[in-house]
Design an enzyme around this catalytic site. Structure first.
Site, mmCIF file in Angstrom:
data_model
loop_
_atom_site.group_PDB
_atom_site.id
_atom_site.type_symbol
_atom_site.label_atom_id
_atom_site.label_comp_id
_atom_site.label_asym_id
_atom_site.label_seq_id
_atom_site.Cartn_x
_atom_site.Cartn_y
_atom_site.Cartn_z
ATOM 1 C CE LYS A 1 -3.584 2.300 2.662
ATOM 2 N NZ LYS A 1 -4.467 2.211 3.824
ATOM 3 C CE LYS B 1 -5.992 1.891 -0.509
ATOM 4 N NZ LYS B 1 -6.455 1.922 0.841
HETATM 5 C C1 PBG Z 1 -6.626 3.417 5.268
HETATM 6 C C2 PBG Z 1 -7.270 3.294 3.960
HETATM 7 C C3 PBG Z 1 -7.126 4.177 2.881
HETATM 8 C C4 PBG Z 1 -7.906 3.690 1.845
HETATM 9 C C5 PBG Z 1 -8.504 2.526 2.285
HETATM 10 N N1 PBG Z 1 -8.084 2.278 3.601
HETATM 11 C C6 PBG Z 1 -6.404 5.393 2.631
HETATM 12 C C7 PBG Z 1 -5.582 6.173 3.490
HETATM 13 O O1 PBG Z 1 -4.433 5.824 3.714
HETATM 14 O O2 PBG Z 1 -6.058 7.228 3.922
HETATM 15 C C8 PBG Z 1 -8.017 4.369 0.521
HETATM 16 C C9 PBG Z 1 -9.035 3.884 -0.405
HETATM 17 C C10 PBG Z 1 -9.348 4.789 -1.510
HETATM 18 O O3 PBG Z 1 -8.696 5.823 -1.756
HETATM 19 O O4 PBG Z 1 -10.301 4.464 -2.213
HETATM 20 N N2 PBG Z 1 -7.273 2.744 6.239
#
Ligand code: PBG
Length: 328
Positions: free
Chosen positions: A201, A254
């Site tokens: 991520k 991601k």
């Molecule tokens: C963090 C989380 C994030 C997303 C899903 N879970 C983003 C972040 O780090 O703020 C992003 C998903 C998206 O942008 O659609 N728990």
């Protein structure tokens, strides 16, 4: 793959198989199906709430009643899975609502699984939606504490499993969270609940609209001390390897579109189900350009989703899921 023995032009003419729609359809290598998609849902406390997210057209914060209607629609469209994000009213330093027996996700899980037992319900396990500072764990001296956070995440994951989650998806990027969650689930007889780890991520600008939806923007600093540096591919492979060795059943990359190389590399290097998260910014960009009449949104959506699958994803988490299945 070697072309060594292939005939050249004029014997070979690659355009022959592109001549008609039937030929193109028959020889298309990558095809999307309804089973490929997971639709994210943002759940809030209360009743009758349906707030459209201003930066994500047609995506809503929903209270449980609305979420149930949404689940029904999703199942009718042939989508099999949802990913739940909870937005609690009360936030504190350690995100204690995340493992409240009557928390927003716990209540939603019980209701959804009661009405739609066949729907696959995946829960995002993280703390940023639950903490007052918006970071993904407990803070000390301005940084997220790794090992203390593991304890909180394990409690959250267990509480989701106890309330009916089918798959647990940790998205925090703490070291060792898959091992910790796996052990906790196993010790509590949830040996058959899979873990879908957000393994690679990245600290991405494409999460912007999500943070509006989940009310989870960090109140100071950024997430770069836990989410990955955008330039790193070798490290992504180490993250994935670590998660697999700790017990991940599915690994995730991601965002998706700016990281298609990572998806392909992971597919080639690891023999394990692979998910890709087509994140909020990727959705909003296409929607915005479509609204302006600058691109054909449906076509750009399908092309993006096919590229993610072609790169190697087995599962695509996307806000486009409903739009896409209507076109396949
Ligand atoms: C963090 C989380 C994030 C997303 C899903 N879970 C983003 C972040 O780090 O703020 C992003 C998903 C998206 O942008 O659609 N728990």
């Amino acid at each position: 793959m070697s072309n060594f023995n292939y005939p050249n032009f004029p014997v070979s003419r690659l355009r022959r198989l592109r001549k008609t729609a039937s030929l193109r359809d028959m020889f298309r290598e990558t095809i999307l199906t309804k089973n490929d998609f997971v639709f994210p849902l943002f759940i809030v406390e209360g009743n009758g709430i349906r707030n459209e997210i201003s930066s994500m057209p047609n995506i809503f914060q929903l209270s449980v009643d609305g979420a149930l209607r949404e689940c029904e629609e999703i199942l009718n469209l042939g989508i099999r899975a949802v990913l739940l994000f909870g937005i609690p009213k009360h936030k504190d330093e350690i995100g204690s609502e995340a493992y409240n027996e009557n928390g927003v996700i716990q209540n939603a899980l019980r209701e959804i699984k009661k009405r739609f037992p066949e729907l696959l319900v995946i829960t995002d396990v993280c703390l940023c939606e639950y903490t007052s500072h918006g970071h993904c764990g407990a803070i000390e001296n301005g940084d997220v504490l790794n090992d203390v956070t593991l304890e909180l995440l394990a409690k959250e994951a267990l509480s989701h499993a106890e309330n009916g989650a089918d798959i647990i998806a940790p998205s925090d990027m703490m070291d060792g969270r898959v091992a910790k969650i796996r052990r906790t689930l196993d010790e509590n007889d949830f040996t058959d609940i899979p873990i879908m780890a957000y393994s690679a991520k990245f600290a991405s600008a494409f999460y912007g609209p999500f943070r509006e939806a989940a009310e989870s923007a960090p109140q100071f600093g950024n997430r770069k001390s836990y989410q990955m540096d955008i330039g790193n591919s070798d490290e992504a492979m180490r993250e994935i390897a670590a998660d697999i060795s700790e017990g991940a059943d599915i690994v995730m990359i991601k965002p998706a579109l700016a990281y298609l190389d990572i998806i392909r590399r992971a597919k080639d290097e690891f023999n394990i189900p692979l998910a890709a998260y087509n994140v909020s910014g990727e959705y909003s960009m296409i929607k915005a350009a479509d609204e302006k009449g600058w691109i054909d949104g449906d076509k750009a959506m399908m092309e993006s989703l096919i590229s993610i699958k072609r790169a190697g994803a087995d599962v695509i988490i996307t806000y486009f899921a409903k739009d896409a299945v209507k076109l396949i």
